[in-house]
Design a protein around this motif. Sequence first.
Motif, PDB file in Angstrom:
ATOM      1  N   LEU A  47       0.825  -1.204   0.000  1.00 16.32           N
ATOM      2  CA  LEU A  47       0.000   0.000   0.000  1.00 16.32           C
ATOM      3  C   LEU A  47       0.859   1.253   0.000  1.00 16.32           C
ATOM      4  N   SER A  48       1.952   1.217   0.770  1.00 17.63           N
ATOM      5  CA  SER A  48       2.830   2.395   0.829  1.00 17.63           C
ATOM      6  C   SER A  48       3.523   2.633  -0.507  1.00 17.63           C
ATOM      7  N   LYS A  49       3.799   1.564  -1.249  1.00 18.90           N
ATOM      8  CA  LYS A  49       4.418   1.731  -2.564  1.00 18.90           C
ATOM      9  C   LYS A  49       3.508   2.493  -3.514  1.00 18.90           C
ATOM     10  N   GLU A  50       2.210   2.209  -3.425  1.00 15.65           N
ATOM     11  CA  GLU A  50       1.257   2.933  -4.270  1.00 15.65           C
ATOM     12  C   GLU A  50       1.293   4.425  -3.965  1.00 15.65           C
ATOM     13  N   LEU A  51       1.491   4.756  -2.683  1.00 14.62           N
ATOM     14  CA  LEU A  51       1.538   6.164  -2.286  1.00 14.62           C
ATOM     15  C   LEU A  51       2.874   6.793  -2.664  1.00 14.62           C
ATOM     16  N   ASP A  52       3.967   6.058  -2.458  1.00 13.32           N
ATOM     17  CA  ASP A  52       5.294   6.607  -2.750  1.00 13.32           C
ATOM     18  C   ASP A  52       5.497   6.830  -4.246  1.00 13.32           C
ATOM     19  N   ARG A  53       5.021   5.901  -5.057  1.00  8.30           N
ATOM     20  CA  ARG A  53       5.204   6.018  -6.504  1.00  8.30           C
ATOM     21  C   ARG A  53       4.096   6.828  -7.170  1.00  8.30           C
ATOM     22  N   LEU A 108      -8.780  -1.063  -1.449  1.00 16.04           N
ATOM     23  CA  LEU A 108      -8.194  -1.762  -0.301  1.00 16.04           C
ATOM     24  C   LEU A 108      -8.578  -3.239  -0.287  1.00 16.04           C
ATOM     25  N   LEU A 109      -9.836  -3.542  -0.593  1.00 15.64           N
ATOM     26  CA  LEU A 109     -10.269  -4.935  -0.605  1.00 15.64           C
ATOM     27  C   LEU A 109      -9.549  -5.712  -1.702  1.00 15.64           C
ATOM     28  N   GLY A 110      -9.354  -5.071  -2.855  1.00 16.89           N
ATOM     29  CA  GLY A 110      -8.607  -5.719  -3.925  1.00 16.89           C
ATOM     30  C   GLY A 110      -7.175  -5.994  -3.520  1.00 16.89           C
ATOM     31  N   LYS A 111      -6.570  -5.047  -2.810  1.00 18.23           N
ATOM     32  CA  LYS A 111      -5.207  -5.252  -2.301  1.00 18.23           C
ATOM     33  C   LYS A 111      -5.154  -6.456  -1.366  1.00 18.23           C
TER      34      LYS A 111
END
Length: 270
Positions: free
Chosen positions: A81-87, A104-107
């Motif tokens: 999840l943090s990678k999605e935010l960082d990138r 989030l559910l898909g993650k």
Amino acid sequence: MSPFGQSLGRIWAVALNTFREAMRNRVLAVLVLFAVGLMAFSLVLGELSLHEEVRVIKDIGLAGISFVGILIALFLGVNLLSKELDRKTVFFVIPKPLHRWEFLLGKFVGMGVTLALLTGLMAAVLAGFVLSNGGTHGVAMLRAEILVLLELLLLTTVAMLFSAFSSPYLSAMFTGALWVIGRNTPELTAFAGGKLDGSPLGSLLNAVAAAVPDFHLFYISGGNLEGNIVSIHEGFVSWTYVAQAAGYAGLYGGACLLLAVALFSRRDFT
């Protein structure tokens, strides 16, 4: 297509992308190889024991699956999840016709599929080692491995909860701390009910033990359950116990996901 079907399609698309991204990560391959290496090392330890080769292989192999699985669950739950935010990729995903709860559910679904696949792979390798040494894998081992997978799924929801509002490092620390406490809830309650019984500190420890996820439910081999020692080599838990543990994981994990969605929905991505 109905709105429900469209929602399922979006969730599955996120899950499939999460699964592909996780499987491309070399860290997971290294961790799985470490688990296999630990199982192979158990062959050496088994040779040093006196006619207990299969017992040693099962014990070390199951512990290796649990330990490596926990590291993988922590790594996936905190970082994906943090990678999605960082990138900044989340900035391109969220504005599309995709609800944040679907994201989030898909993650979670993608991480769950990854954990199930890797746990199954490690369990198959362990079964091969056991069978090659004249032992049997058995239903008890299958139940133990299912319990390990349930623990990993619950740990993933806890990691996602913290990662929904905190940094990866703090999320890993909080999740790891809760896992350590949750794995030792019997000792915590016993300590609170001993010399601290009736004291404010004892009450606080009992409240903490009741609030944190009880990860001890899922790794019961060698432990004491209602006065009886549980062992995968002799008397292990029934399918009823596994179902009850699954229900607990579903309720607690579902609550964590709902809270994660509520916190994630309040984040500003503009």
